[in-house]
Design a protein around this motif. Structure first.
Motif, mmCIF file in Angstrom:
data_model
loop_
_atom_site.group_PDB
_atom_site.id
_atom_site.type_symbol
_atom_site.label_atom_id
_atom_site.label_comp_id
_atom_site.label_asym_id
_atom_site.label_seq_id
_atom_site.Cartn_x
_atom_site.Cartn_y
_atom_site.Cartn_z
ATOM 1 N N SER A 133 45.427 -3.654 -43.773
ATOM 2 C CA SER A 133 45.300 -5.009 -44.286
ATOM 3 C C SER A 133 44.130 -5.687 -43.564
ATOM 4 O O SER A 133 43.721 -5.237 -42.490
ATOM 5 C CB SER A 133 46.615 -5.774 -44.102
ATOM 6 N N PRO A 134 43.591 -6.760 -44.163
ATOM 7 C CA PRO A 134 42.391 -7.387 -43.580
ATOM 8 C C PRO A 134 42.583 -7.897 -42.149
ATOM 9 O O PRO A 134 41.599 -8.154 -41.462
ATOM 10 C CB PRO A 134 42.103 -8.543 -44.540
ATOM 11 N N LYS A 155 32.511 -18.787 -34.301
ATOM 12 C CA LYS A 155 32.657 -19.876 -35.283
ATOM 13 C C LYS A 155 34.108 -20.080 -35.730
ATOM 14 O O LYS A 155 34.396 -20.178 -36.931
ATOM 15 C CB LYS A 155 31.773 -19.617 -36.497
ATOM 16 N N GLY A 156 35.000 -20.119 -34.753
ATOM 17 C CA GLY A 156 36.398 -20.406 -35.066
ATOM 18 C C GLY A 156 37.179 -19.229 -35.603
ATOM 19 O O GLY A 156 38.338 -19.369 -35.985
ATOM 20 N N MET A 157 36.537 -18.075 -35.626
ATOM 21 C CA MET A 157 37.238 -16.879 -36.114
ATOM 22 C C MET A 157 37.755 -16.064 -34.929
ATOM 23 O O MET A 157 37.216 -16.144 -33.828
ATOM 24 C CB MET A 157 36.274 -16.011 -36.940
ATOM 25 N N VAL A 210 38.448 -9.020 -40.494
ATOM 26 C CA VAL A 210 38.074 -9.122 -41.901
ATOM 27 C C VAL A 210 38.815 -10.280 -42.570
ATOM 28 O O VAL A 210 38.258 -11.001 -43.394
ATOM 29 C CB VAL A 210 38.322 -7.777 -42.624
ATOM 30 N N SER A 211 40.072 -10.490 -42.165
ATOM 31 C CA SER A 211 40.840 -11.606 -42.732
ATOM 32 C C SER A 211 40.155 -12.945 -42.428
ATOM 33 O O SER A 211 40.216 -13.890 -43.222
ATOM 34 C CB SER A 211 42.259 -11.609 -42.168
ATOM 35 N N LEU A 269 36.818 -13.363 -41.955
ATOM 36 C CA LEU A 269 35.611 -13.455 -42.791
ATOM 37 C C LEU A 269 35.983 -13.920 -44.188
ATOM 38 O O LEU A 269 35.256 -14.698 -44.821
ATOM 39 C CB LEU A 269 34.908 -12.102 -42.874
ATOM 40 N N LYS A 270 37.135 -13.432 -44.667
ATOM 41 C CA LYS A 270 37.607 -13.840 -45.990
ATOM 42 C C LYS A 270 37.933 -15.331 -46.016
ATOM 43 O O LYS A 270 37.637 -16.032 -46.973
ATOM 44 C CB LYS A 270 38.872 -13.048 -46.362
ATOM 45 N N ARG A 271 38.526 -15.783 -44.916
ATOM 46 C CA ARG A 271 38.966 -17.180 -44.831
ATOM 47 C C ARG A 271 37.762 -18.133 -44.740
ATOM 48 O O ARG A 271 37.712 -19.148 -45.434
ATOM 49 C CB ARG A 271 39.863 -17.344 -43.596
ATOM 50 N N THR A 272 36.796 -17.775 -43.910
ATOM 51 C CA THR A 272 35.708 -18.717 -43.610
ATOM 52 C C THR A 272 34.499 -18.569 -44.519
ATOM 53 O O THR A 272 33.680 -19.480 -44.609
ATOM 54 C CB THR A 272 35.208 -18.515 -42.174
#
Lengths: 92, 435
Positions: free
Chosen positions: B178-179, B219-221, B242-243, B245-248
């Motif tokens: 999963s991401p 950057k908050g990730m 990866v989750s 990157l998907k979010r931001t």
């Protein structure tokens, strides 16, 4: 180096296969995709929404696998390029 | 390729695959080493640190010949805000006796390591993709490749095909990652004259430094960056889930560009020339993502089995160790003439009894902890408060130290949402790394 993705990809040696190893399974699914995340998370800018379909610049693929895992609808068929083809790192 | 049968087929000539192939070939087994790249290492990438111990376990007399960059005498950790850094680190001459770890480049190292397996008798078949596992009932009996007549048969297949492990997934032993089980790391290899590197990082001869950094740069990730010294280049990269990157929707290469602009990093890389951009997934699911390691006619090693300790950026060493253990178990299976799970589970047992499993087990709660917390809090806000506190304490402006300390603690508590939340955060965090 200006830092753009084109310049970055220029530093990598590719042996490009004539066939894409990345296939959009169903362009209708892309059409209905609200987020089009593949246009953002791909580190090689392979995916672009062209207004009616997702274009796939597989020649630039660095074979990381992010799109296979990241696509919210698992709409990307992801396999390895033919043996010896695709990216070849100089340093790694 | 004839339909010849081997004792073992190893898929993937990375550190796990080559370790397994070397171990088996040295014991006289007939082994194929399969690799889809033009040569071993062509597709492979890591941040840059290799550890001596596990390599020495496999090649006690030859590990010194490995193509290393610099041996690491100092490891630093930076907590960054946008213009500042609170730094921790440890430098010790003792890391030289014996060497603890090295920086390296996978294209060089993997070729060298696979070469050792070849010298020991493994048969290299490169530029060849393993398309699928050939099965008879519940038993794996070979590999189908993308070559003409490309079926290869063996008593056991070593699945060492890396983080994307299409073969591991085809076995159904685990679902797609999963991401939030994988990070994407992007990296640049930035070249600088040797003297500049030695001056900027305070080095002599082949000494090297590693720097890991967290904070504003992601950057908050949820993520971490790294800057490692090589002989004549620096490896600068950043990995984020990866989750995240998907979010931001932050583009990975733009994130890397912004890292390069951070004032404490900019000065270390300035004047350098980027000669390679690269990206790769890192399996970071931890303990709970490890699949069963063996079955009838197969074993799975290294990244393909999620054997990465992301807390300590250890991966190649776990890969090598797991490959070695797998090789040893297969040698025993050959002696017994039994390649079923009953014997191959010796491999699971070896991993379980070693630091590989125990270290991952220790951090088994961390994944859940990271899921629970607000990434911005841990990766941006707390680093900022820490930097502000350090700044205030060191700034002489007529304010008393007692007041400065009170303010710092107050701000820390506020950031965490009050005293109770701060305690809960601390407790949960402690539990996550001491499970």
């Amino acid at each position: 180096m200006s830092g753009g993705i084109e310049d970055k990809l220029f530093t990598i040696r590719f042996k490009v296969d004539e066939n894409s190893h990345l296939i959009i399974k169903d362009q209708e699914v892309c059409k209905n995709c609200a987020t089009k995340e593949c246009n953002y998370f791909c580190p090689a800018d392979v995916y672009h929404w062209e207004g009616a379909y997702t274009s796939v610049a597989f020649e630039n693929c660095i074979e990381c696998g992010t799109c296979r895992i990241g696509c919210p609808t698992y709409n990307i068929e992801w396999v390895y390029p033919k043996g010896g083809h695709g990216i070849t790192y100089k340093f790694g | 390729m004839a339909n010849e049968k081997f004792d073992a087929i190893v898929v993937g000539a990375g550190p796990a695959g080559s370790a397994a192939a070397y171990t088996m070939a040295k014991a006289g087994l007939s082994v194929v080493l399969l690799e889809r790249g033009e040569f071993p290492g062509a597709k492979n990438l890591f941040g840059g640190v290799l550890y001596r111990k596990q390599l020495e376990d496999i090649l006690p007399d030859k590990w010194q010949e490995a193509p290393f960059e610099r041996h690491i005498v100092e490891q630093r950790l930076w907590i960054l805000d946008s213009q500042s850094a609170v730094t921790f680190g440890h430098r010790n001459e003792a890391f030289k006796h014996p060497y603890n770890c090295f920086t390296g480049m996978r294209v060089k190292f993997d070729q060298w390591f696979a070469g050792k397996a070849e010298e020991a008798g493994a048969l290299p078949i490169y530029e060849t993709v393993a398309l699928e596992l050939i099965r008879e009932g519940d038993k794996v009996v070979g590999v189908r490749t993308d070559r003409e007549d490309g079926d290869l048969y063996a008593d056991v297949v070593v699945i060492a095909d890396g983080v994307n492990s299409l073969l591991g997934k085809s076995l159904g032993i685990h679902r797609e990652w999963s991401p939030d089980e994988v990070s994407l790391a992007v990296k640049e290899q930035i070249f600088l004259p040797k003297e500049k590197i030695m001056d900027r990082f305070n080095l002599e001869g082949d000494e090297g430094v590693t720097i890991e950094f967290i904070g504003e740069t992601s950057k908050g990730m949820i993520g971490m960056g790294f800057l490692y010294t090589n002989k004549e280049s620096l490896s600068l990269g950043i990995g984020v889930m990866v989750s995240e990157l998907k979010r931001t929707r932050i583009k990975p290469y733009e994130l890397l560009e912004s890292v390069k602009q951070h004032p404490v990093i900019r000065k270390l890389i300035q004047g350098g020339e980027t000669k390679e951009y690269a990206g790769h997934l890192i399996p970071e699911g931890g303990y709970h993502s490890i699949p069963p390691l063996s079955g009838n006619g197969w074993v799975i090693c290294g990244d393909a089995a999620q054997l990465v300790n992301f807390v300590h950026r250890e991966g190649t060493n776990l890969a090598m160790k797991s490959g070695q253990f797998a090789g040893e178990a297969i040698i025993e299976a050959k002696n017994r003439g039994d390649f079923s799970r009953a014997t191959l589970s010796l491999y699971d047992q070896k991993v379980k009894e070693s630091f590989v499993h125990k270290d991952l087990r220790k951090y088994r709660g961390l994944h859940g902890f990271l899921k629970e917390i607000d990434p911005k809090l841990a990766f941006t806000d707390l680093p900022r408060v820490l930097n502000e506190a350090a700044y205030e304490m060191l700034l002489v402006d007529g304010e008393t130290k007692a007041n400065k300390q009170r303010n710092a603690i107050k701000r820390m508590k506020e950031t965490l949402g009050g005293t109770f939340s701060a305690l809960k955060f601390g407790y949960k965090g402690w539990r996550a790394i001491n499970g």
